[in-house]
Design an enzyme around this catalytic site. Sequence first.
Site, PDB file in Angstrom:
ATOM      1  N   THR A 204       0.248  -1.756  -3.519  1.00 11.47           N
ATOM      2  CA  THR A 204       0.514  -3.058  -2.810  1.00 11.47           C
ATOM      3  C   THR A 204       1.297  -2.882  -1.445  1.00 11.47           C
ATOM      4  O   THR A 204       2.548  -1.948  -1.720  1.00 11.47           O
ATOM      5  CB  THR A 204       1.230  -4.090  -3.697  1.00 11.47           C
ATOM      6  OG1 THR A 204       0.191  -4.295  -4.842  1.00 11.47           O
ATOM      7  CG2 THR A 204       1.568  -5.313  -3.182  1.00 11.47           C
TER       8      THR A 204
ATOM      9  N   GLU B  74      -0.077  -4.124 -13.415  1.00 17.35           N
ATOM     10  CA  GLU B  74       1.334  -4.140 -14.153  1.00 17.35           C
ATOM     11  C   GLU B  74       0.806  -4.004 -15.567  1.00 17.35           C
ATOM     12  O   GLU B  74       1.756  -4.629 -16.411  1.00 17.35           O
ATOM     13  CB  GLU B  74       2.265  -5.305 -13.694  1.00 17.35           C
ATOM     14  CG  GLU B  74       2.948  -5.414 -12.526  1.00 17.35           C
ATOM     15  CD  GLU B  74       4.231  -4.643 -12.377  1.00 17.35           C
ATOM     16  OE1 GLU B  74       5.088  -4.831 -13.237  1.00 17.35           O
ATOM     17  OE2 GLU B  74       4.365  -3.848 -11.279  1.00 17.35           O
TER      18      GLU B  74
ATOM     19  N   PRO C 167      -6.259   7.638  -8.610  1.00 22.10           N
ATOM     20  CA  PRO C 167      -7.655   7.308  -9.018  1.00 22.10           C
ATOM     21  C   PRO C 167      -7.961   7.831 -10.377  1.00 22.10           C
ATOM     22  O   PRO C 167      -8.582   7.087 -11.079  1.00 22.10           O
ATOM     23  CB  PRO C 167      -8.581   8.188  -8.031  1.00 22.10           C
ATOM     24  CG  PRO C 167      -7.662   8.317  -6.877  1.00 22.10           C
ATOM     25  CD  PRO C 167      -6.163   8.474  -7.323  1.00 22.10           C
TER      26      PRO C 167
END
Length: 412
Positions: free
Chosen positions: A172, A392, A140
């Site tokens: 993911t 990314e 976070p």
Amino acid sequence: MSGPDGGSAPQFSLELGPDLREMRDWVHAFAADVIRPAAAEFDEREETPWPVIEEAAKIGLYSLDFFSHQWLEPSGLGIPVTFEELFWGDAGIGLSIAGTGLAAVSVVGTGTNEQIGEWLPQMFGEPGDVKLAAFCSSEPDAGSDVSAIRTRAVYHEATDEWELTGTKTWATNGGIADVHVVVASVEPELGSRGQATFIVPPGTPGLSQGQKFRKHGIRASHTAEVVLDGVRVPGRCLVGGKDRLEERLARVRGGGRSGGQAAMKTFEASRPGVGAMAVGVGRAAVEYARDYSRERVQFGRQIGQNQAVAFMLADMQAAVDAARLLVWRAAWMARNGVSFTNAEGSMSKLVAAETAVRVTEQAIQVLGGNGYTRDYPVERWHRDAKIFTIFEGTSEIQRMIIGRAVTGLDVR
Ligand SMILES: Cc1cc2nc3c(=O)[nH]c(=O)nc-3n(C[C@H](O)[C@H](O)[C@H](O)COP(=O)(O)OP(=O)(O)OC[C@H]3O[C@@H](n4cnc5c(N)ncnc54)[C@H](O)[C@@H]3O)c2cc1C
């Protein structure tokens, strides 16, 4: 081939060799026949497309063998070609198939041969019993700023175990994966140079899924928080091993280099793959808009006959082709050990991501009202494309990396 002096001249060709062409056509057929028809449904349901992953495993596409083959493909184009086709099919389903590969790369980059041999097969599973892997770095309070990671890793000498505590976010496959790869801080005072990567084996107590995110796009791909509450993993799960970690930490404490540069290089090398995903989505949108412009008639002529529309399609096609060339260049450089002097990996990801967002938006424009509805796929592709400017490394972070490489200055 003989050069002008009779010696052998280096060859240059952008033509894919026969193996790559065959592989591309095979992945494309799967994307067209299996992924595309399932895309709208899994986007609506926001569910992991298990049957599609299972189908991909059955034909050998979702497998360690296939991924390692493409990673090792000598031109460097195995992964870009694969990802472009998968994501041409659908980005959410594509990421459900490719996500494990991205987690696997984090172990391949710095892991020992024993770790690669032990954990990679468990990340993919087998046809009929597929498994997934998740890479958990973000937190976070630590997104772009990886040095702010708070998840702690504490070593217990007596049992040769590492204890991991913290909360990861945006993972993911987080929580539904069998193998989780977790970045944690061993020496917080050293920032990112005091971090290490750990493998959390399947079924380890203390690891649980937090909230699953409801997203704007790539909704077939599962994204969730991962909570690590006193998770204990054996010493052998420290990626790269304890000796290497201790050597590195000693170097950093002594004011030396941490090998952080090597980690950055690994990241740079994986970016063309993400760029290729964006190229796949962009290409899908250009093709769809092109076909529509030939069919749709207004004012008694095909809308594509209007320069306003044809020029838009021309810009879209040129931009996607340019993005692919940057991706292929960076992938080729990474595979052939050519250093990225101008952050070519980041360039490819930045341009491909921004291109995918722009061309999918233009595709909606070409389709007019139809483009704005869920009866046509372009609105979904536009939602999906946006992720490439965020994960990314955001577009701003890519520009920062390229800016530093180009100027040689400490750009912030
Ligand atoms: C669908 C999805 C899947 C993901 N999958 C994974 C995963 O599998 N594993 C994982 O670890 N993470 C994953 N991520 C996390 C992703 O990598 C982060 O969201 C991303 O790095 C950005 O971090 P953040 O969201 O905290 O944004 P922030 O870092 O808070 O950034 C917010 C904004 O500020 C800008 N900004 C921040 N710092 C600077 C700066 N120095 N200069 C200029 N601009 C700046 C950013 O560019 C951005 O525009 C995923 C995210 C999403 C949405």
